[in-house]
Motif scaffolding. Structure first.
Motif, short mmCIF file in Angstrom:
data_model
loop_
_atom_site.label_atom_id
_atom_site.label_comp_id
_atom_site.label_asym_id
_atom_site.label_seq_id
_atom_site.Cartn_x
_atom_site.Cartn_y
_atom_site.Cartn_z
N ASN A 47 -104.38 4.43 97.75
CA ASN A 47 -103.63 3.19 97.86
C ASN A 47 -103.69 2.73 99.32
O ASN A 47 -102.77 2.99 100.10
CB ASN A 47 -102.18 3.41 97.41
N PRO A 48 -104.76 2.06 99.72
CA PRO A 48 -104.92 1.72 101.14
C PRO A 48 -103.84 0.79 101.67
O PRO A 48 -103.42 0.92 102.82
CB PRO A 48 -106.31 1.06 101.20
N GLU A 49 -103.37 -0.15 100.85
CA GLU A 49 -102.32 -1.06 101.32
C GLU A 49 -101.00 -0.33 101.51
O GLU A 49 -100.28 -0.54 102.50
CB GLU A 49 -102.15 -2.22 100.34
N GLY A 50 -100.66 0.53 100.58
CA GLY A 50 -99.44 1.32 100.74
C GLY A 50 -99.51 2.22 101.96
O GLY A 50 -98.53 2.36 102.70
N PHE A 51 -100.68 2.80 102.20
CA PHE A 51 -100.86 3.67 103.36
C PHE A 51 -100.73 2.87 104.67
O PHE A 51 -100.05 3.30 105.60
CB PHE A 51 -102.24 4.34 103.28
N ASN A 52 -101.35 1.70 104.71
CA ASN A 52 -101.32 0.89 105.93
C ASN A 52 -99.91 0.47 106.30
O ASN A 52 -99.56 0.37 107.49
CB ASN A 52 -102.21 -0.35 105.77
N VAL A 104 -95.62 2.47 102.69
CA VAL A 104 -94.72 2.25 101.56
C VAL A 104 -95.30 2.93 100.32
O VAL A 104 -96.50 3.20 100.24
CB VAL A 104 -94.50 0.75 101.28
N ARG A 105 -94.44 3.18 99.35
CA ARG A 105 -94.87 3.88 98.13
C ARG A 105 -95.87 3.05 97.32
O ARG A 105 -96.88 3.56 96.87
CB ARG A 105 -93.64 4.19 97.27
N GLY A 106 -95.57 1.77 97.13
CA GLY A 106 -96.43 0.91 96.34
C GLY A 106 -97.33 0.07 97.22
O GLY A 106 -98.08 0.58 98.03
N ILE A 107 -97.26 -1.25 97.05
CA ILE A 107 -97.96 -2.17 97.95
C ILE A 107 -96.99 -3.28 98.33
O ILE A 107 -96.10 -3.62 97.56
CB ILE A 107 -99.25 -2.75 97.32
N PRO A 108 -97.13 -3.84 99.55
CA PRO A 108 -96.15 -4.84 100.01
C PRO A 108 -96.04 -6.05 99.08
O PRO A 108 -94.98 -6.66 99.00
CB PRO A 108 -96.68 -5.24 101.39
N SER A 109 -97.12 -6.40 98.40
CA SER A 109 -97.12 -7.64 97.60
C SER A 109 -96.63 -7.46 96.17
O SER A 109 -96.64 -8.41 95.41
CB SER A 109 -98.54 -8.22 97.57
N GLY A 110 -96.20 -6.24 95.80
CA GLY A 110 -95.79 -6.12 94.40
C GLY A 110 -95.45 -4.73 93.94
O GLY A 110 -94.44 -4.17 94.34
N ALA A 111 -96.29 -4.15 93.09
CA ALA A 111 -95.98 -2.94 92.33
C ALA A 111 -95.46 -1.82 93.22
O ALA A 111 -96.02 -1.53 94.26
CB ALA A 111 -97.21 -2.47 91.56
N SER A 112 -94.36 -1.20 92.76
CA SER A 112 -93.76 -0.12 93.54
C SER A 112 -94.37 1.23 93.20
O SER A 112 -94.22 2.17 93.95
CB SER A 112 -92.25 -0.07 93.30
N ASP A 113 -95.04 1.34 92.06
CA ASP A 113 -95.59 2.63 91.66
C ASP A 113 -96.94 2.45 90.94
O ASP A 113 -96.98 2.18 89.74
CB ASP A 113 -94.62 3.38 90.75
#
Length: 313
Positions: free
Chosen positions: A74-79, A82-91
């Motif tokens: 999950n590159p966006e979550g890593f960057n 956060v657990r999910g991605i900033p623009s939406g899905a939490s898991d």
């Protein structure tokens, strides 16, 4: 031979690419093919360090099959940590097999599944906060279950079954990577390592040794199995995980520690209010072992206190 690459899975509003890093390690044979992935939850980092150590170790070893490793699924979550991605899905680990035409989260998951399903074994690396290292097994038919257990127990860390079926379905675990793989007949499981808001070094070491032991059992490499004795390990078989919650909010004062064996009715922790008064004693609902504790020291109404390994009925 170690090859590093990246796969574009989407774009940000500024036009920059969102890429999944991909590592291929090819040996003298093409079989078996093993997939290892980490950080589908972007802020779960300990598994990445286990993978770094594994890659360093493999540089000087003869590899017999092929390894595909995605250290950051999950590159966006890593960057953004956060657990999910900033623009939406939490898991993202509740979205498999994903949708290549769907949301960014679904596209990331779909690409990972496209890659992972071509392998003969899938290992999904996670962290579970303040915990002992453990492996979680999804429901599987008997023959497939035997193969999964064979590799899991070779790891030398604790091996547990998942939650009971009703809870397993309710919280979406049937759409995790290992669960979807098992439904397709591919042996897979989840590795949970300690780590909360950062890397747990002892957990990373345990994760590396567990991965190395599994690769020996999978006949990817030749080496001796290494015991893990610097973190708690439950050697008994036939346990599953379950969760203990609080009724009242406050500060947690733990009586039991990670790896402790506890009996039904024993106090695990006390909840104190801001005056220091004990307002609740959290008693174990079962006989079992402590595998995880709330890392924040505070709890709300109905909040998480501990996870336990309890005997399968």
């Amino acid at each position: 031979m170690i090859h590093k690459n990246s796969i574009t899975v989407g774009f940000r509003p500024d036009g920059s690419q969102i890429k999944i890093p991909l590592i291929k390690i090819k040996g003298k044979n093409t079989e078996p093919k093993i997939f290892i992935g980490a950080s589908i939850h972007g802020n779960e980092l300990t598994g990445q360090v286990s993978i770094w150590r594994l890659i360093d170790y493999l540089k000087d070893r003869e590899v017999k099959g092929e390894l595909t490793i995605i250290p950051t699924m999950n590159p966006e979550g890593f960057n953004y940590n956060v657990r999910g991605i900033p623009s939406g899905a939490s898991d993202l680990n509740r979205l498999y097999p994903g949708d290549p035409k769907g949301s960014l989260a679904e596209r990331i998951v779909a690409k990972i599944w496209e890659i992972a399903k071509k392998h003969e074994f899938i290992i999904d690396m996670h962290t579970a906060g303040n915990c002992i290292p453990f492996i979680l097994l999804d429901p599987a038919p008997p023959e497939l279950r035997r193969r999964i257990e064979e590799i899991a127990y070779a790891s030398e860390i604790t091996v547990l079954d998942e939650f009971p079926p009703e809870k397993y379905e309710r919280i979406g675990l049937a759409k995790s990577l290992p669960a979807v793989a098992v439904k397709e007949g591919i042996p897979a499981f989840t590795v949970e390592l300690p780590g909360f808001r950062g890397v747990n070094i002892a957990g990373a070491k345990a994760g590396f040794i567990a991965l190395k032991n599994m690769l020996v059992k999978l006949e990817i490499i030749e080496d001796c199995f290494e015991k893990i004795n610097f973190v708690p390990v439950i050697r008994e078989k036939g346990y599953r995980r379950e969760t203990v919650y609080a009724e009242k909010p406050g500060l947690l004062e733990y009586v039991k520690e990670l790896g402790d064996k506890v009996y039904k009715g024993e106090v695990i922790a006390r909840v104190r209010n801001v005056f220091g008064e004990v307002i609740e004693e959290i008693k174990s609902p079962w006989n079992g072992y402590i595998i995880s504790l709330n890392p924040t020291s505070t709890v709300g109404t109905g909040g998480y206190v501990a996870s336990m390994a309890i005997k399968i009925a």
